[in-house]
Design an enzyme around this catalytic site. Structure first.
Site, mmCIF file in Angstrom:
data_model
loop_
_atom_site.group_PDB
_atom_site.id
_atom_site.type_symbol
_atom_site.label_atom_id
_atom_site.label_comp_id
_atom_site.label_asym_id
_atom_site.label_seq_id
_atom_site.Cartn_x
_atom_site.Cartn_y
_atom_site.Cartn_z
ATOM 1 C CD GLU A 148 -2.920 -1.332 2.417
ATOM 2 O OE1 GLU A 148 -3.968 -0.685 2.439
ATOM 3 O OE2 GLU A 148 -2.301 -1.900 3.141
ATOM 4 C CG ASP A 206 -12.876 -5.780 -0.245
ATOM 5 O OD1 ASP A 206 -13.757 -5.879 0.841
ATOM 6 O OD2 ASP A 206 -11.794 -5.139 0.133
#
Length: 227
Positions: free
Chosen positions: A12, A195
């Site tokens: 990330e 998601d």
């Protein structure tokens, strides 16, 4: 100005850290802190490890050891609002825990008036300029992020929507905002959806983590270019 930048995992944040010039690495509490510059802005960046305590440790060290003046967290999040698609980026306006009793914050330190931490208005406005100028290609939304250390089931999703009505959920942002609140440090979360309710599970998360993180980093880089 010195900006602390946190990514929960290597995926990330590391692509941003690799772009820093004049990097110096320091280690505290088993974490590596990369100090350098991006577009002549002094930054200290790291991956903290996932979940609230790890993020909080990193945040306090950035404040105490590196004297950062602003804090930004980048990374991925699970979409709660049904408008969101994978790759959309969320800019925090306010943040809360979904797995901490309200009274912990209002009846004990830091004796808040409510359960929500506000993101910094100046950093939010920079993101609005980025959005209006179309400096990034993904959709950008502004709103509430909630944090907790659980993968969200259908039952949990309903409870979170009914009580908080957030755009997305993650495992770190509110804890970083909490530490910044008690230290009076301006804060912002930039989270991209990896998601959703319709596309969920470990495989979906792993498939989208890197590409979603790049969208968050793109917004971060634009902030550093116009701040």
């Amino acid at each position: 100005m010195r900006i602390g930048i946190i990514g929960p995992s290597k995926n990330e944040i590391m692509s941003f850290i690799e772009k820093l010039s004049d990097k110096e690495v320091s280690s505290f509490a088993m974490l590596d802190f990369y100090r350098g510059s991006y577009n002549s802005i002094d930054v200290v960046a790291l991956y903290s490890g996932v979940c609230k305590v790890n993020a909080s440790i990193a945040t306090q060290i950035l404040i105490d050891r590196f004297n950062v003046t602003h804090m930004i967290v980048v990374g991925v999040a699970g979409g709660i609002d049904r408008r969101l698609n994978i790759g959309d980026t969320i800019i925090s306006t306010e943040l809360a825990y979904h797995d901490v009793d309200d009274g912990i914050l209002t009846e004990y330190h830091p004796w808040m008036k409510n359960i929500y931490f506000n993101a910094d208005s100046y950093l939010i406005n920079l993101c609005r300029k980025i959005q209006s100028s179309k400096l990034v290609t993904q959709n950008i939304y502004f709103g509430r992020i909630v944090t907790g250390e659980a993968f969200i089931s259908d039952f949990g999703r309903g409870h979170i929507i009914n009580k908080y009505n957030p755009l997305c959920v993650d495992m770190e942002s509110a804890s970083i905002a909490h530490v910044c609140y008690v230290n009076n440090i301006p804060f912002l979360a930039i989270r991209t959806i990896s998601d959703t309710e319709n596309e969920s599970g470990t495989e979906v998360f792993e498939k989208n983590c890197v590409s979603a993180s790049i969208n968050s980093i793109n917004v971060l880089e634009k902030i550093l270019e116009i701040i």
